[in-house]
Scaffold this active site. Structure first.
Site, PDB file in Angstrom:
ATOM      1  CG  ASN A   1      -4.019   0.802  -2.160  1.00 34.48           C
ATOM      2  OD1 ASN A   1      -5.185   0.468  -2.083  1.00 34.48           O
ATOM      3  ND2 ASN A   1      -3.631   2.066  -2.070  1.00 34.48           N
ATOM      4  CD  GLU A   2      -6.033   4.322  -4.456  1.00 34.44           C
ATOM      5  OE1 GLU A   2      -5.271   5.290  -4.415  1.00 34.44           O
ATOM      6  OE2 GLU A   2      -7.223   4.376  -4.077  1.00 34.44           O
TER       7      GLU A   2
ATOM      8  CG  HIS B   1      -2.064   0.959   1.124  1.00 33.28           C
ATOM      9  ND1 HIS B   1      -3.396   0.601   1.238  1.00 33.28           N
ATOM     10  CD2 HIS B   1      -2.073   2.302   0.918  1.00 33.28           C
ATOM     11  CE1 HIS B   1      -4.163   1.679   1.105  1.00 33.28           C
ATOM     12  NE2 HIS B   1      -3.378   2.726   0.926  1.00 33.28           N
TER      13      HIS B   1
HETATM   14  C1  BGC Z   1      -5.496   5.429  -0.678  1.00 30.42           C
HETATM   15  C2  BGC Z   1      -5.493   5.699   0.803  1.00 30.42           C
HETATM   16  C3  BGC Z   1      -5.809   7.171   1.035  1.00 30.42           C
HETATM   17  C4  BGC Z   1      -7.208   7.425   0.525  1.00 30.42           C
HETATM   18  C5  BGC Z   1      -7.760   8.815   0.763  1.00 30.42           C
HETATM   19  C6  BGC Z   1      -6.538   6.163  -1.448  1.00 30.42           C
HETATM   20  O1  BGC Z   1      -5.898   6.833  -2.483  1.00 30.42           O
HETATM   21  O2  BGC Z   1      -5.472   4.055  -0.934  1.00 30.42           O
HETATM   22  O3  BGC Z   1      -4.260   5.324   1.316  1.00 30.42           O
HETATM   23  O4  BGC Z   1      -5.637   7.576   2.344  1.00 30.42           O
HETATM   24  O5  BGC Z   1      -7.250   7.159  -0.851  1.00 30.42           O
HETATM   25  O6  BGC Z   1      -7.091   9.780   0.060  1.00 30.42           O
END
Ligand code: BGC
Length: 419
Positions: free
Chosen positions: A157-158, A113
């Site tokens: 993640n993302e 992440h």
């Molecule tokens: C991420 C989180 C982040 C959230 C809010 C997502 O981009 O996975 O880590 O805190 O959005 O911005």
């Protein structure tokens, strides 16, 4: 809302290690936070000390009514130096997983992440030729130690976030131009590498970066499946509802393609895709359009638009053709009544997708605790549970009670339903 939610639907809250644990000192993010001219507004420090308080935190999440907890393993703790694995760190995550099981929470585990080990940044980061192999090796070690306790696995993640950020004018420098950006120049100098090779996960939106992330996801999926063929494995994407106003159609189409569609196409064949939607992103002739006057905005100044989630679930199901799990959705606000209303609309959107036969496996809210919101520091409040960072005292907000009770009620009625 009728009970459309299937038997094994996951009702959860999420966190990410770096944002809650504190003192992730061997990570590239910690390193970037300390640099002169850092894009991080403050360092993460102790965060909310979840590393030591996970037992009480997990008990609280279960007590509120949730059935699942999504959290991440920190690669930088498990492999603080290349090839040196910490059994103590793996044991820590084993205890976290055991606490979830003890409290009846299905653990949804993210293997990466955003934060990576600092040594990886020094060896090419997310454009490095060996990164996919190194990531898969770490996943293999983690699975050997922890695999039997994991409920659902998320590899990356993302991975698509940098392309979304680039459309806002953040990051996106070509490797040859990184040396002219002070923070990348400073990072390169301290690491003793050429600035063109500084490629952290959240900020590199090159084609090489895309290829490395895709290869990493695929290699990690194979390794995880080799340990546990029965485990659901996928990656989680930042899927904004991409829209345009007149004159912005072409830009919106390009962003939709770069950020949403090609990552969803690459998800085909996975067990699920994690959808993480916070609202809509609108493009006009000049690019990203600010929130229109008079609309309610979140703490980042973006329009509050919970309807975006339903749109992105439908888009993901249509393009990827696989089950969807909402692995993040939430609102940064000091006003919890806004969050409550936001969550209610979002959950209604999920119910409407389910009613149309779309396979949605869970709704996991972002985030369990007010935490370290990356470059924005501690100012944005996404948490369902407030944290006093002086005393580390936790106080659930109304939104936590509402969503937790809703989860409990629906999970209970699922059990009561005839098979
Ligand atoms: C991420 C989180 C982040 C959230 C809010 C997502 O981009 O996975 O880590 O805190 O959005 O911005």
């Amino acid at each position: 809302m009728t009970n459309q939610f299937p038997q094994d639907f996951l009702w959860g809250v999420a966190t990410a290690g770096h944002q809650v644990e504190g003192n992730n000192v061997n990570s590239d993010t910690w390193f970037l936070e300390q640099l002169p001219g850092s894009m991080f507004s403050e360092p993460s420090g102790d965060a909310v000390d979840h590393y030591h308080r996970y037992r009480e935190d997990i008990a609280l999440i279960a007590e509120l009514g949730f059935t699942s907890y999504r959290f991440s393993l920190e690669w930088a703790r498990i492999e603080p130096a290349e090839g040196q694995f910490s059994v103590a760190a793996l044991d820590h995550y084993k205890r976290v997983l055991e606490a979830c099981v003890e409290h009846g929470l299905t653990p949804v585990v993210t293997f990466h992440h955003f934060a990576s080990p600092l040594w990886l940044l020094q060896s090419g980061g997310w454009e490095g030729a060996r990164t996919a192999e190194l990531f898969a090796r770490y996943c293999d070690r983690a699975m050997t130690h922890l695999g039997h306790l994991i409920g659902v696995a998320c590899t990356l993640n993302e991975p698509n976030l940098p392309w979304l950020l680039e459309s806002f004018g953040i990051g996106g420098e070509a490797p040859e131009n990184r040396g002219s950006v002070p923070v990348w120049a400073a990072a390169a100098e301290r690491l003793g590498v050429d600035p063109s090779s500084v490629a952290p996960f959240q900020f590199c939106s090159t084609e090489a970066g895309f290829a490395v992330k895709l290869a990493s996801h695929q290699a990690a999926t194979a390794v995880i499946k080799a340990h546990r063929p029965d485990l659901r494995v996928g990656w989680t994407l930042a899927n904004s509802d991409i829209q345009s106003i007149p004159g912005g159609e072409a830009i919106a189409d390009k962003v939709r393609r770069d950020v949403n569609e090609r990552f969803l196409e690459a998800s085909r064949g996975d067990d699920f895709v994690g959808i993480q939607t916070y609202g809509r992103t609108v493009y006009g002739p000049e690019g990203h359009a600010p929130a229109p006057d008079g609309v309610e905005t979140n703490q980042m100044g973006e329009e509050i638009y919970p309807q975006g989630l339903e749109a992105t679930i439908r888009e993901a199901a249509r393009i990827a053709g696989i089950p969807v799990i909402v692995t993040e959705n939430g609102l940064a606000t000091e006003d919890d009544t806004q969050r409550l209303a936001y969550l209610q609309t979002a959950v209604e959107g999920v119910a409407s997708c389910l009613a149309d036969g779309i396979e949605v496996g869970g709704y996991i809210a972002w985030t369990a605790f007010d935490n370290y919101e990356w470059v924005f520091g501690y100012r944005p409040k996404f948490g369902l549970i407030a944290v006093d960072r002086t005393t580390q005292e936790r106080t659930p907000k109304e939104s936590a009670h509402w969503l937790g009770s809703f989860a409990r009620e629906h999970a209970a009625s699922q059990v009561a339903q005839p098979a």
